[in-house]
Design a protein around this motif. Structure first.
Motif, PDB file in Angstrom:
ATOM      1  N   SER A  71     -14.896   3.768   6.440  1.00 11.16           N
ATOM      2  CA  SER A  71     -13.779   4.131   5.561  1.00 11.16           C
ATOM      3  C   SER A  71     -14.159   4.224   4.089  1.00 11.16           C
ATOM      4  O   SER A  71     -13.286   4.436   3.255  1.00 11.16           O
ATOM      5  CB  SER A  71     -12.646   3.102   5.718  1.00 11.16           C
ATOM      6  OG  SER A  71     -13.079   1.828   5.246  1.00 11.16           O
ATOM      7  N   ARG A  84      -6.777   2.979   7.719  1.00 10.76           N
ATOM      8  CA  ARG A  84      -6.322   1.683   8.230  1.00 10.76           C
ATOM      9  C   ARG A  84      -6.359   1.747   9.750  1.00 10.76           C
ATOM     10  O   ARG A  84      -6.248   2.815  10.337  1.00 10.76           O
ATOM     11  CB  ARG A  84      -4.902   1.361   7.743  1.00 10.76           C
ATOM     12  CG  ARG A  84      -4.815   1.190   6.238  1.00 10.76           C
ATOM     13  CD  ARG A  84      -3.381   1.056   5.768  1.00 10.76           C
ATOM     14  NE  ARG A  84      -2.724  -0.078   6.372  1.00 10.76           N
ATOM     15  CZ  ARG A  84      -1.518  -0.037   6.929  1.00 10.76           C
ATOM     16  NH1 ARG A  84      -0.844   1.111   6.977  1.00 10.76           N
ATOM     17  NH2 ARG A  84      -0.975  -1.119   7.442  1.00 10.76           N
ATOM     18  N   LYS A 131       1.498   4.294  -3.085  1.00  7.80           N
ATOM     19  CA  LYS A 131       1.322   5.742  -2.921  1.00  7.80           C
ATOM     20  C   LYS A 131       2.482   6.522  -3.539  1.00  7.80           C
ATOM     21  O   LYS A 131       2.359   7.720  -3.790  1.00  7.80           O
ATOM     22  CB  LYS A 131       1.200   6.090  -1.442  1.00  7.80           C
ATOM     23  CG  LYS A 131      -0.039   5.516  -0.771  1.00  7.80           C
ATOM     24  CD  LYS A 131      -0.040   5.813   0.717  1.00  7.80           C
ATOM     25  CE  LYS A 131      -1.259   5.216   1.407  1.00  7.80           C
ATOM     26  NZ  LYS A 131      -1.237   5.456   2.880  1.00  7.80           N
ATOM     27  N   ASN A 186     -10.865  -1.936   1.465  1.00  4.22           N
ATOM     28  CA  ASN A 186     -11.013  -0.598   0.910  1.00  4.22           C
ATOM     29  C   ASN A 186      -9.743  -0.075   0.252  1.00  4.22           C
ATOM     30  O   ASN A 186      -9.760   0.991  -0.369  1.00  4.22           O
ATOM     31  CB  ASN A 186     -11.469   0.384   1.999  1.00  4.22           C
ATOM     32  CG  ASN A 186     -10.570   0.366   3.216  1.00  4.22           C
ATOM     33  OD1 ASN A 186     -10.240  -0.700   3.724  1.00  4.22           O
ATOM     34  ND2 ASN A 186     -10.177   1.522   3.702  1.00  4.22           N
ATOM     35  N   HIS A 187      -8.618  -0.822   0.367  1.00  8.00           N
ATOM     36  CA  HIS A 187      -7.368  -0.373  -0.251  1.00  8.00           C
ATOM     37  C   HIS A 187      -6.964  -1.210  -1.462  1.00  8.00           C
ATOM     38  O   HIS A 187      -5.946  -0.927  -2.094  1.00  8.00           O
ATOM     39  CB  HIS A 187      -6.230  -0.408   0.776  1.00  8.00           C
ATOM     40  CG  HIS A 187      -6.339   0.652   1.823  1.00  8.00           C
ATOM     41  ND1 HIS A 187      -6.660   0.374   3.115  1.00  8.00           N
ATOM     42  CD2 HIS A 187      -6.194   1.995   1.745  1.00  8.00           C
ATOM     43  CE1 HIS A 187      -6.693   1.505   3.808  1.00  8.00           C
ATOM     44  NE2 HIS A 187      -6.423   2.499   3.001  1.00  8.00           N
ATOM     45  N   GLN A 221      -6.913   0.817  -4.730  1.00  6.14           N
ATOM     46  CA  GLN A 221      -5.800   1.769  -4.802  1.00  6.14           C
ATOM     47  C   GLN A 221      -4.523   1.097  -5.283  1.00  6.14           C
ATOM     48  O   GLN A 221      -3.804   1.622  -6.124  1.00  6.14           O
ATOM     49  CB  GLN A 221      -5.571   2.406  -3.431  1.00  6.14           C
ATOM     50  CG  GLN A 221      -4.386   3.371  -3.398  1.00  6.14           C
ATOM     51  CD  GLN A 221      -4.192   4.003  -2.035  1.00  6.14           C
ATOM     52  OE1 GLN A 221      -5.132   4.109  -1.256  1.00  6.14           O
ATOM     53  NE2 GLN A 221      -2.973   4.428  -1.743  1.00  6.14           N
ATOM     54  N   ASP A 230      -9.136   6.940   2.865  1.00  6.40           N
ATOM     55  CA  ASP A 230      -7.929   6.119   3.033  1.00  6.40           C
ATOM     56  C   ASP A 230      -7.714   5.888   4.521  1.00  6.40           C
ATOM     57  O   ASP A 230      -7.102   6.700   5.209  1.00  6.40           O
ATOM     58  CB  ASP A 230      -6.731   6.841   2.411  1.00  6.40           C
ATOM     59  CG  ASP A 230      -5.448   6.016   2.518  1.00  6.40           C
ATOM     60  OD1 ASP A 230      -5.521   4.865   2.980  1.00  6.40           O
ATOM     61  OD2 ASP A 230      -4.387   6.539   2.155  1.00  6.40           O
ATOM     62  N   LEU A 276       0.831  -1.200   0.000  1.00  8.99           N
ATOM     63  CA  LEU A 276       0.000   0.000   0.000  1.00  8.99           C
ATOM     64  C   LEU A 276       0.869   1.255   0.000  1.00  8.99           C
ATOM     65  O   LEU A 276       0.627   2.195  -0.765  1.00  8.99           O
ATOM     66  CB  LEU A 276      -0.924  -0.010   1.212  1.00  8.99           C
ATOM     67  CG  LEU A 276      -1.862   1.182   1.371  1.00  8.99           C
ATOM     68  CD1 LEU A 276      -2.807   1.284   0.185  1.00  8.99           C
ATOM     69  CD2 LEU A 276      -2.636   1.080   2.680  1.00  8.99           C
TER      70      LEU A 276
END
Length: 379
Positions: free
Chosen positions: A300, A306, A147, A171-172, A175, A304, A143
């Motif tokens: 969330s 966690r 980024k 939810n990541h 991404q 973003d 993750l």
């Protein structure tokens, strides 16, 4: 249990009661596979000589490896060269289903990469230079790496991103996949026997029934639970014979459902472990992690976020959050307090703290979803 599974585990039962002293010493207490006792690392360490086959060759070289140390001192695992080849072949077959070529290039992120953040940029340089087919690492590190990838990132050979050793926070996923322009696959296994379940293209963790037999048991009664019910993951390896892992307790939590349409078993992992939350004189139903996961997942959406839950005492919890922007911690505490009281059946204190980074395990570099600060020797 299917007829084929019953046939295979009963063959294994007959083999271990003949060839391994630990099982020979049961003196008729176990008449079939289901009656064999559950074992864990402590049992293996305490009775190690009894788990060696009567026919094992002391002169034969063994390959040694060690567990990550999540539950304490790392546990030494041994296997023969033949077992090593068998286990590696099973993993290669799963990789082929993901589209990886037999001779593929991989970049594996160090478990300590987060300690030296500049290494993330070094890995991006490696990716540009090597053009790998796969990038593998802990979910939290993947993750963070995503980024740092710029919007015009390209890696023509990249087939997949692979998580290992950490829980995926749904939810990541998008991404990571958007940043690398490749699917994120999950893998569940333990050092003792390697692969247990691998994600497919619809992101389900499919149990490798050729290699292992998986049961879900009640951690307190040791009884097998019904399909879809939450419990501790117990695994039996069909390949490991140098040291047999029969009804081996992983300490991880999950449930198993049967996909009848595709004739496969699906493993549903839960964050946390069977003994994560400690209270004096009683155990805690692990379903708290399911409720907390659901609550924070809804919180969330579009953010973003966690989390990591820290138990500081028997009645005191700290919820750490990494989140873009600011959150109203006081309001969140007011909502979580009654929920925890209900989940745990006892009045507890819940504090929420916004942080830039979550705490990593000092032994293995994992970002655990739950940390218990209580001295377990005093428990």
């Amino acid at each position: 249990m299917s007829e084929e599974e019953r046939y295979r585990v009963n063959l294994l039962f007959q083999e271990v009661v003949r060839n391994y002293e630990y099982y020979c010493n049961l003196n008729g207490e176990s008449h079939n596979f289901e009656e064999l006792p559950l074992v864990d690392k402590e049992v293996l360490k305490t009775c190690y000589p009894l788990f060696r086959s009567k026919n094992h060759d002391e002169t034969q070289p063994y390959i040694e490896s060690f567990t990550s140390g999540t539950t304490g001192i790392p546990f030494k695992c041994i296997r023969t060269k033949r077992e090593q080849i068998q286990l590696s072949l099973m993993i290669s077959r799963k990789h082929a289903k993901w589209g990886l070529p037999v001779k593929h290039r991989s970049i594996v992120l160090s478990n300590r990469v987060s300690i030296y953040p500049d290494q993330y940029n070094c890995y991006i340089e490696q990716i540009n230079r090597i053009n790998p087919h796969r990038i593998q690492g802990r979910f939290s590190d993947l993750l963070e790496l995503s980024k740092r990838v710029n919007h015009n990132f390209t890696c023509p050979a990249l087939v997949c991103i692979q998580n290992w050793g950490e829980s995926i926070q749904p939810n990541h996923i998008e991404q990571i996949e958007r940043a690398f322009q490749a699917p994120l696959y999950n893998y569940y296994g333990i050092e003792e026997i390697y692969g247990i379940a691998y994600s497919d293209k619809d992101r389900m963790l499919v149990i490798d029934q050729e290699s292992v037999y998986v049961e879900i048991v009640n951690p307190d009664t040791h009884k097998v639970v019904r399909e879809g019910e939450l419990g501790e993951i117990v695994v039996t390896s069909f390949f490991m014979k140098s040291v047999p892992y029969i009804r081996y307790r992983t300490g991880d939590l999950g449930a198993v459902t049967y996909d009848r349409k595709n004739n496969r078993k699906i493993l549903h992992l839960l964050a946390g472990r069977k003994n994560s939350i400690l209270f004096k004189n009683r155990t805690i139903n692990a379903s708290i992690f399911r409720y907390l996961d659901r609550f924070l997942y809804e919180l969330s959406v579009g953010v973003d976020l966690r989390y990591q839950l820290v138990q500081n005492s028997y009645t005191s919890f700290l919820l750490l959050l990494t989140v873009t922007g600011n959150i109203q911690t006081n309001e969140l505490e007011k909502r979580l307090g009654p929920m925890f009281d209900s989940w745990l059946g006892e009045k507890v204190e819940v504090k929420v703290q916004q942080v830039s980074e979550l705490i990593k395990n000092s032994y293995n570099g994992k970002t655990e979803p739950f940390i218990c600060q209580i001295n377990r020797e005093d428990y």
